[in-house]
Design a protein around this motif. Structure first.
Motif, PDB file in Angstrom:
ATOM      1  N   ARG A  42       0.700  -1.292   0.056  1.00  0.00           N
ATOM      2  CA  ARG A  42      -0.115   0.128   0.052  1.00  0.00           C
ATOM      3  C   ARG A  42       1.108   1.233  -0.076  1.00  0.00           C
ATOM      4  NH1 ARG A  42      -5.097  -0.451  -0.902  1.00  0.00           N
ATOM      5  NH2 ARG A  42      -6.046  -0.956   0.686  1.00  0.00           N
ATOM      6  N   SER A  43       0.661   2.022  -0.975  1.00  0.00           N
ATOM      7  CA  SER A  43       1.710   3.063  -1.291  1.00  0.00           C
ATOM      8  C   SER A  43       1.834   4.203  -0.106  1.00  0.00           C
ATOM      9  CB  SER A  43       1.322   4.004  -2.344  1.00  0.00           C
ATOM     10  OG  SER A  43       0.020   4.643  -2.236  1.00  0.00           O
ATOM     11  N   ASN A  44       0.529   4.415   0.605  1.00  0.00           N
ATOM     12  CA  ASN A  44       0.751   5.243   2.007  1.00  0.00           C
ATOM     13  C   ASN A  44       1.371   4.757   3.219  1.00  0.00           C
ATOM     14  OD1 ASN A  44      -1.534   3.556   2.398  1.00  0.00           O
ATOM     15  ND2 ASN A  44      -2.710   5.410   3.311  1.00  0.00           N
ATOM     16  N   TRP A  45       1.727   3.286   2.988  1.00  0.00           N
ATOM     17  CA  TRP A  45       2.188   2.704   4.280  1.00  0.00           C
ATOM     18  C   TRP A  45       3.682   2.681   4.325  1.00  0.00           C
ATOM     19  CZ3 TRP A  45       0.188  -3.095   4.628  1.00  0.00           C
ATOM     20  CH2 TRP A  45      -1.124  -3.215   4.728  1.00  0.00           C
ATOM     21  N   CYS A  46       4.314   3.118   5.660  1.00  0.00           N
ATOM     22  CA  CYS A  46       5.735   3.394   5.740  1.00  0.00           C
ATOM     23  C   CYS A  46       6.182   1.919   6.711  1.00  0.00           C
ATOM     24  CB  CYS A  46       6.129   4.340   6.494  1.00  0.00           C
ATOM     25  SG  CYS A  46       6.095   5.813   5.590  1.00  0.00           S
ATOM     26  N   LYS A  47       5.319   1.103   7.365  1.00  0.00           N
ATOM     27  CA  LYS A  47       5.773   0.034   8.154  1.00  0.00           C
ATOM     28  C   LYS A  47       4.689  -0.992   8.234  1.00  0.00           C
ATOM     29  CE  LYS A  47       8.145   3.041  11.505  1.00  0.00           C
ATOM     30  NZ  LYS A  47       8.082   3.545  12.686  1.00  0.00           N
ATOM     31  N   ALA A  48       4.963  -2.268   8.339  1.00  0.00           N
ATOM     32  CA  ALA A  48       4.221  -3.402   8.408  1.00  0.00           C
ATOM     33  C   ALA A  48       4.806  -4.597   8.955  1.00  0.00           C
ATOM     34  CB  ALA A  48       3.573  -3.626   6.942  1.00  0.00           C
ATOM     35  N   THR A  49       4.140  -5.320   9.711  1.00  0.00           N
ATOM     36  CA  THR A  49       4.779  -6.605  10.394  1.00  0.00           C
ATOM     37  C   THR A  49       3.805  -7.543  10.277  1.00  0.00           C
ATOM     38  OG1 THR A  49       5.991  -4.954  11.846  1.00  0.00           O
ATOM     39  CG2 THR A  49       5.826  -7.315  12.629  1.00  0.00           C
ATOM     40  N   GLU A  50       4.322  -8.596   9.870  1.00  0.00           N
ATOM     41  CA  GLU A  50       3.326 -10.088   9.796  1.00  0.00           C
ATOM     42  C   GLU A  50       3.208 -10.431  11.309  1.00  0.00           C
ATOM     43  OE1 GLU A  50       3.415 -14.596   7.959  1.00  0.00           O
ATOM     44  OE2 GLU A  50       4.836 -12.847   7.162  1.00  0.00           O
ATOM     45  N   PHE A  51       1.920 -10.824  11.495  1.00  0.00           N
ATOM     46  CA  PHE A  51       1.867 -11.468  12.999  1.00  0.00           C
ATOM     47  C   PHE A  51       2.920 -12.862  12.959  1.00  0.00           C
ATOM     48  CE2 PHE A  51      -2.368  -9.461  14.005  1.00  0.00           C
ATOM     49  CZ  PHE A  51      -1.732  -8.375  14.916  1.00  0.00           C
ATOM     50  N   TYR A  91      -0.196  -2.464  10.471  1.00  0.00           N
ATOM     51  CA  TYR A  91       0.548  -1.692   9.422  1.00  0.00           C
ATOM     52  C   TYR A  91       0.654  -0.268  10.333  1.00  0.00           C
ATOM     53  CZ  TYR A  91      -4.113   0.045   8.533  1.00  0.00           C
ATOM     54  OH  TYR A  91      -5.405   0.781   8.769  1.00  0.00           O
ATOM     55  N   GLU A  92       1.388   0.698   9.579  1.00  0.00           N
ATOM     56  CA  GLU A  92       1.368   1.921  10.125  1.00  0.00           C
ATOM     57  C   GLU A  92       1.722   2.614   8.779  1.00  0.00           C
ATOM     58  OE1 GLU A  92       3.806   5.288  12.704  1.00  0.00           O
ATOM     59  OE2 GLU A  92       3.657   3.153  13.645  1.00  0.00           O
ATOM     60  N   THR A  93       0.663   3.790   8.753  1.00  0.00           N
ATOM     61  CA  THR A  93       1.077   4.575   7.419  1.00  0.00           C
ATOM     62  C   THR A  93       2.108   5.573   7.723  1.00  0.00           C
ATOM     63  OG1 THR A  93      -0.651   6.234   8.062  1.00  0.00           O
ATOM     64  CG2 THR A  93      -1.844   4.382   7.096  1.00  0.00           C
ATOM     65  N   LYS A 111       9.691 -15.551  -8.770  1.00  0.00           N
ATOM     66  CA  LYS A 111       9.259 -14.264  -8.999  1.00  0.00           C
ATOM     67  C   LYS A 111       9.013 -13.553  -7.700  1.00  0.00           C
ATOM     68  CE  LYS A 111       7.230 -14.885 -13.614  1.00  0.00           C
ATOM     69  NZ  LYS A 111       6.069 -14.646 -14.339  1.00  0.00           N
ATOM     70  N   SER A 112       9.089 -12.265  -7.687  1.00  0.00           N
ATOM     71  CA  SER A 112       8.611 -11.480  -6.391  1.00  0.00           C
ATOM     72  C   SER A 112       7.260 -11.982  -6.240  1.00  0.00           C
ATOM     73  CB  SER A 112       8.905 -10.025  -6.431  1.00  0.00           C
ATOM     74  OG  SER A 112       9.981  -9.695  -6.845  1.00  0.00           O
ATOM     75  N   PRO A 113       6.773 -11.712  -4.767  1.00  0.00           N
ATOM     76  CA  PRO A 113       5.466 -12.054  -4.306  1.00  0.00           C
ATOM     77  C   PRO A 113       4.653 -10.629  -4.732  1.00  0.00           C
ATOM     78  CG  PRO A 113       6.804 -11.895  -2.389  1.00  0.00           C
ATOM     79  CD  PRO A 113       7.559 -11.626  -3.473  1.00  0.00           C
ATOM     80  N   ALA A 114       3.463 -10.971  -5.331  1.00  0.00           N
ATOM     81  CA  ALA A 114       2.636 -10.085  -5.632  1.00  0.00           C
ATOM     82  C   ALA A 114       1.091  -9.918  -4.966  1.00  0.00           C
ATOM     83  CB  ALA A 114       2.050 -10.228  -7.186  1.00  0.00           C
ATOM     84  N   VAL A 115       0.749  -8.768  -4.619  1.00  0.00           N
ATOM     85  CA  VAL A 115      -0.640  -8.632  -3.858  1.00  0.00           C
ATOM     86  C   VAL A 115      -1.743  -9.005  -4.731  1.00  0.00           C
ATOM     87  CG1 VAL A 115      -1.924  -7.092  -2.682  1.00  0.00           C
ATOM     88  CG2 VAL A 115       0.576  -6.635  -2.358  1.00  0.00           C
ATOM     89  N   ARG A 116      -2.554  -9.924  -4.024  1.00  0.00           N
ATOM     90  CA  ARG A 116      -3.914 -10.380  -4.703  1.00  0.00           C
ATOM     91  C   ARG A 116      -4.982  -9.981  -3.982  1.00  0.00           C
ATOM     92  NH1 ARG A 116      -5.184 -11.591  -8.599  1.00  0.00           N
ATOM     93  NH2 ARG A 116      -6.111 -13.486  -8.529  1.00  0.00           N
ATOM     94  N   PHE A 117      -4.673  -9.677  -2.822  1.00  0.00           N
ATOM     95  CA  PHE A 117      -6.004  -9.082  -2.020  1.00  0.00           C
ATOM     96  C   PHE A 117      -5.536  -8.229  -0.710  1.00  0.00           C
ATOM     97  CE2 PHE A 117      -9.253 -10.046   1.201  1.00  0.00           C
ATOM     98  CZ  PHE A 117     -10.455  -9.560   0.645  1.00  0.00           C
ATOM     99  N   LEU A 118      -6.269  -7.421  -0.321  1.00  0.00           N
ATOM    100  CA  LEU A 118      -5.629  -6.529   0.766  1.00  0.00           C
ATOM    101  C   LEU A 118      -7.055  -6.020   1.645  1.00  0.00           C
ATOM    102  CD1 LEU A 118      -3.345  -5.320   2.693  1.00  0.00           C
ATOM    103  CD2 LEU A 118      -3.540  -3.441   1.028  1.00  0.00           C
ATOM    104  N   VAL A 119      -7.031  -6.171   2.746  1.00  0.00           N
ATOM    105  CA  VAL A 119      -8.016  -5.313   3.569  1.00  0.00           C
ATOM    106  C   VAL A 119      -7.148  -4.900   4.721  1.00  0.00           C
ATOM    107  CG1 VAL A 119     -10.036  -5.828   5.346  1.00  0.00           C
ATOM    108  CG2 VAL A 119      -9.897  -6.847   3.035  1.00  0.00           C
ATOM    109  N   GLU A 120      -7.537  -3.564   5.154  1.00  0.00           N
ATOM    110  CA  GLU A 120      -7.254  -2.828   6.257  1.00  0.00           C
ATOM    111  C   GLU A 120      -8.113  -2.803   7.225  1.00  0.00           C
ATOM    112  OE1 GLU A 120      -4.428   0.804   4.794  1.00  0.00           O
ATOM    113  OE2 GLU A 120      -6.157   0.725   3.498  1.00  0.00           O
ATOM    114  N   ILE A 121      -7.820  -2.916   8.381  1.00  0.00           N
ATOM    115  CA  ILE A 121      -8.595  -2.934   9.641  1.00  0.00           C
ATOM    116  C   ILE A 121      -8.104  -1.594  10.402  1.00  0.00           C
ATOM    117  CG2 ILE A 121      -9.893  -4.084  11.332  1.00  0.00           C
ATOM    118  CD1 ILE A 121      -9.162  -6.789  10.019  1.00  0.00           C
TER     119      ILE A 121
END
Length: 166
Positions: A42-51, A91-93, A111-121
């Motif tokens: 997501r272009s406006n995210w600066c950080k994300a951490t998978e649980f 995530y953190e924007t 190949k690199s992973p590609a986003v297929r689906f995303l939901v923000e909560i």
């Protein structure tokens, strides 16, 4: 405790008998998820951490099922021959807004992973685990001991995962 645990989560004291997942605040600290830069998710995210289990202290990790990970599953959710991984995290924007996410990445070989689906909560205290209901349906559980679940099923006509009402 695993690496990053101290900055990843903070659980408020149990003053009124509330479940730990309702009292825990999360802070994303990673710049990529599964090798994919956060800005490509997501272009406006600066950080994300998978649980991951190792990010939770042992007393909280003890709540998780014994299976490999309650936070990620692999499958072929869209019926294609490309493996996908459904996962949850936080995530953190770049403006400091925080929340949890549900992400499905296509993992094509070589190949690199590609986003297929995303939901923000949105929210600082969002928690989730993920599991497969069947080959084309992903279930996201929003707590440990309740029936608050969101299901997303592959829609062949729309060629995307869609929220599947109960």
């Amino acid at each position: 405790m695993g690496p990053g645990t101290a900055i990843f989560l903070k659980t408020a004291p149990d003053a009124d008998g509330g479940a730990w997942w309702l009292r825990t605040e999360y802070r994303a600290f990673g710049v990529e998820v599964r090798g994919l830069p956060v800005a490509k998710i997501r272009s406006n995210w600066c950080k994300a951490t998978e649980f991951r289990k190792d990010l939770f202290p042992p007393d909280l990790a003890a709540y998780f099922p014994e299976k490999e990970s309650p936070f990620a599953i692999d499958g072929y959710f869209d019926g294609s021959k490309t493996k996908q991984t459904a996962l949850v995290g936080v995530y953190e924007t770049c403006k400091g807004e925080r929340g949890a996410f549900i992400l499905i990445l296509a993992m094509p070989q070589g190949k690199s992973p590609a986003v297929r689906f995303l939901v923000e909560i949105p929210g600082e205290r969002q928690f989730a685990t993920v599991d497969a209901v069947d080959a084309s349906t992903v279930a996201v559980f929003h707590c440990m001991e309740c029936d608050h679940v969101s299901k997303y099923k592959w829609n062949k006509t729309k060629r995307t995962l869609r929220f599947a009402p109960a």
